[in-house]
Scaffold this motif. Structure first.
Motif, PDB file in Angstrom:
ATOM      1  N   GLN A   1      -8.031  -8.231  -0.993  1.00 54.68           N
ATOM      2  CA  GLN A   1      -6.838  -8.178  -1.834  1.00 54.68           C
ATOM      3  C   GLN A   1      -5.935  -6.995  -1.515  1.00 54.68           C
ATOM      4  O   GLN A   1      -4.835  -6.916  -2.028  1.00 54.68           O
ATOM      5  CB  GLN A   1      -7.242  -8.107  -3.305  1.00 54.68           C
ATOM      6  N   LEU A   2      -6.397  -6.078  -0.678  1.00 52.50           N
ATOM      7  CA  LEU A   2      -5.629  -4.866  -0.383  1.00 52.50           C
ATOM      8  C   LEU A   2      -4.921  -5.021   0.956  1.00 52.50           C
ATOM      9  O   LEU A   2      -5.557  -5.144   1.999  1.00 52.50           O
ATOM     10  CB  LEU A   2      -6.566  -3.664  -0.366  1.00 52.50           C
ATOM     11  N   ASN A   3      -3.609  -5.033   0.916  1.00 52.58           N
ATOM     12  CA  ASN A   3      -2.803  -5.156   2.117  1.00 52.58           C
ATOM     13  C   ASN A   3      -2.858  -3.849   2.911  1.00 52.58           C
ATOM     14  O   ASN A   3      -2.937  -2.766   2.338  1.00 52.58           O
ATOM     15  CB  ASN A   3      -1.360  -5.478   1.718  1.00 52.58           C
ATOM     16  N   HIS A   4      -2.789  -3.947   4.242  1.00 49.43           N
ATOM     17  CA  HIS A   4      -2.852  -2.742   5.071  1.00 49.43           C
ATOM     18  C   HIS A   4      -1.616  -1.862   4.905  1.00 49.43           C
ATOM     19  O   HIS A   4      -1.672  -0.661   5.171  1.00 49.43           O
ATOM     20  CB  HIS A   4      -3.031  -3.111   6.540  1.00 49.43           C
ATOM     21  N   ALA A   5      -0.510  -2.420   4.476  1.00 44.88           N
ATOM     22  CA  ALA A   5       0.696  -1.626   4.255  1.00 44.88           C
ATOM     23  C   ALA A   5       0.527  -0.669   3.082  1.00 44.88           C
ATOM     24  O   ALA A   5       1.242   0.328   2.990  1.00 44.88           O
ATOM     25  CB  ALA A   5       1.889  -2.535   4.007  1.00 44.88           C
ATOM     26  N   PHE A   6      -0.422  -0.944   2.209  1.00 49.54           N
ATOM     27  CA  PHE A   6      -0.639  -0.056   1.069  1.00 49.54           C
ATOM     28  C   PHE A   6      -1.197   1.298   1.497  1.00 49.54           C
ATOM     29  O   PHE A   6      -1.070   2.277   0.767  1.00 49.54           O
ATOM     30  CB  PHE A   6      -1.594  -0.686   0.065  1.00 49.54           C
TER      31      PHE A   6
ATOM     32  N   SER B   1       7.258   3.216  -0.835  1.00 51.06           N
ATOM     33  CA  SER B   1       6.148   2.663  -1.622  1.00 51.06           C
ATOM     34  C   SER B   1       6.655   1.725  -2.702  1.00 51.06           C
ATOM     35  O   SER B   1       6.013   0.701  -2.981  1.00 51.06           O
ATOM     36  CB  SER B   1       5.316   3.788  -2.238  1.00 51.06           C
ATOM     37  N   MET B   2       7.815   2.041  -3.293  1.00 54.14           N
ATOM     38  CA  MET B   2       8.388   1.101  -4.259  1.00 54.14           C
ATOM     39  C   MET B   2       8.762  -0.207  -3.575  1.00 54.14           C
ATOM     40  O   MET B   2       8.552  -1.286  -4.126  1.00 54.14           O
ATOM     41  CB  MET B   2       9.614   1.718  -4.924  1.00 54.14           C
ATOM     42  N   TRP B   3       9.296  -0.124  -2.380  1.00 51.31           N
ATOM     43  CA  TRP B   3       9.686  -1.310  -1.629  1.00 51.31           C
ATOM     44  C   TRP B   3       8.460  -2.143  -1.266  1.00 51.31           C
ATOM     45  O   TRP B   3       8.450  -3.363  -1.431  1.00 51.31           O
ATOM     46  CB  TRP B   3      10.430  -0.874  -0.389  1.00 51.31           C
ATOM     47  N   ILE B   4       7.402  -1.481  -0.793  1.00 46.80           N
ATOM     48  CA  ILE B   4       6.182  -2.197  -0.395  1.00 46.80           C
ATOM     49  C   ILE B   4       5.528  -2.856  -1.605  1.00 46.80           C
ATOM     50  O   ILE B   4       5.168  -4.035  -1.574  1.00 46.80           O
ATOM     51  CB  ILE B   4       5.208  -1.233   0.303  1.00 46.80           C
ATOM     52  N   LEU B   5       5.362  -2.113  -2.673  1.00 48.44           N
ATOM     53  CA  LEU B   5       4.678  -2.655  -3.848  1.00 48.44           C
ATOM     54  C   LEU B   5       5.524  -3.702  -4.563  1.00 48.44           C
ATOM     55  O   LEU B   5       4.987  -4.667  -5.113  1.00 48.44           O
ATOM     56  CB  LEU B   5       4.273  -1.528  -4.785  1.00 48.44           C
ATOM     57  N   PHE B   6       6.849  -3.540  -4.568  1.00 49.97           N
ATOM     58  CA  PHE B   6       7.722  -4.553  -5.155  1.00 49.97           C
ATOM     59  C   PHE B   6       7.628  -5.846  -4.362  1.00 49.97           C
ATOM     60  O   PHE B   6       7.534  -6.939  -4.930  1.00 49.97           O
ATOM     61  CB  PHE B   6       9.168  -4.048  -5.176  1.00 49.97           C
ATOM     62  N   GLY B   7       7.629  -5.728  -3.035  1.00 45.41           N
ATOM     63  CA  GLY B   7       7.531  -6.913  -2.200  1.00 45.41           C
ATOM     64  C   GLY B   7       6.191  -7.596  -2.302  1.00 45.41           C
ATOM     65  O   GLY B   7       6.083  -8.815  -2.144  1.00 45.41           O
TER      66      GLY B   7
ATOM     67  N   TYR C   1       4.074  -7.592  -5.040  1.00 48.19           N
ATOM     68  CA  TYR C   1       3.684  -8.100  -6.351  1.00 48.19           C
ATOM     69  C   TYR C   1       4.808  -8.838  -7.088  1.00 48.19           C
ATOM     70  O   TYR C   1       4.527  -9.747  -7.869  1.00 48.19           O
ATOM     71  CB  TYR C   1       3.172  -6.966  -7.244  1.00 48.19           C
ATOM     72  N   VAL C   2       6.044  -8.471  -6.909  1.00 50.80           N
ATOM     73  CA  VAL C   2       7.113  -9.060  -7.698  1.00 50.80           C
ATOM     74  C   VAL C   2       7.685 -10.298  -7.030  1.00 50.80           C
ATOM     75  O   VAL C   2       8.016 -11.276  -7.696  1.00 50.80           O
ATOM     76  CB  VAL C   2       8.221  -8.011  -7.965  1.00 50.80           C
ATOM     77  N   THR C   3       7.811 -10.294  -5.718  1.00 45.90           N
ATOM     78  CA  THR C   3       8.459 -11.401  -5.043  1.00 45.90           C
ATOM     79  C   THR C   3       7.513 -12.527  -4.671  1.00 45.90           C
ATOM     80  O   THR C   3       7.928 -13.478  -4.010  1.00 45.90           O
ATOM     81  CB  THR C   3       9.165 -10.905  -3.759  1.00 45.90           C
ATOM     82  N   GLN C   4       6.270 -12.446  -5.081  1.00 50.11           N
ATOM     83  CA  GLN C   4       5.312 -13.511  -4.797  1.00 50.11           C
ATOM     84  C   GLN C   4       5.606 -14.732  -5.656  1.00 50.11           C
ATOM     85  O   GLN C   4       5.903 -14.616  -6.835  1.00 50.11           O
ATOM     86  CB  GLN C   4       3.877 -13.045  -5.057  1.00 50.11           C
ATOM     87  N   PRO C   5       5.507 -15.926  -5.081  1.00 46.55           N
ATOM     88  CA  PRO C   5       5.740 -17.129  -5.904  1.00 46.55           C
ATOM     89  C   PRO C   5       4.615 -17.327  -6.919  1.00 46.55           C
ATOM     90  O   PRO C   5       3.474 -16.955  -6.680  1.00 46.55           O
ATOM     91  CB  PRO C   5       5.753 -18.263  -4.869  1.00 46.55           C
ATOM     92  N   LEU C   6       4.966 -17.912  -8.026  1.00 49.89           N
ATOM     93  CA  LEU C   6       3.963 -18.120  -9.092  1.00 49.89           C
ATOM     94  C   LEU C   6       3.074 -19.289  -8.829  1.00 49.89           C
ATOM     95  O   LEU C   6       3.214 -20.224  -8.250  1.00 49.89           O
ATOM     96  CB  LEU C   6       4.672 -18.292 -10.440  1.00 49.89           C
TER      97      LEU C   6
END
Length: 106
Positions: free
Chosen positions: A41-46, A93-99, A101-106
């Motif tokens: 569940q942890l992306n390498h970009a994190f 980090s805001m850009w990475i985490l926003f992309g 968790y927020v832009t994921q389809p439901l």
């Protein structure tokens, strides 16, 4: 709190460095535990949200007290680069985490 700190022979900047070090250690501890428990569940970009602030943290804390107070005649380039790196990582980090968790389809 100020009366408590007056009994010690240390500067308040040193106390702030210890507190930020503890908070930084806590953040790395949580990150490594998440990586160990749920690696899928942890992306390498994190990891960039932790590595670059660590570099900036060491850069900022490597500056002498005399340079912060203005007693030194050296340029403040190292401190400036550290703060700019920290600010850039905050935005990234805001850009990475926003992309993630927020832009994921439901």
């Amino acid at each position: 709190m100020a009366v408590f700190l007056d009994n010690f022979q240390c500067e308040r900047r040193n106390v702030a460095s210890v507190v930020t070090g503890i908070l930084f250690f806590t953040g790395w501890w949580i990150m490594t535990q998440l990586w160990y428990c749920r690696p899928q569940q942890l992306n390498h970009a994190f990891h960039t949200c932790g590595v670059f602030p660590t570099l900036a943290f060491f850069m900022i804390n490597a500056v002498a007290n005399a340079q912060v107070r203005g007693d030194s005649y050296e340029s403040g380039f190292w401190l400036f680069v550290g703060f700019m790196l920290m600010f850039g990582v905050l935005i990234a980090s805001m850009w990475i985490l926003f992309g993630a968790y927020v832009t994921q389809p439901l």
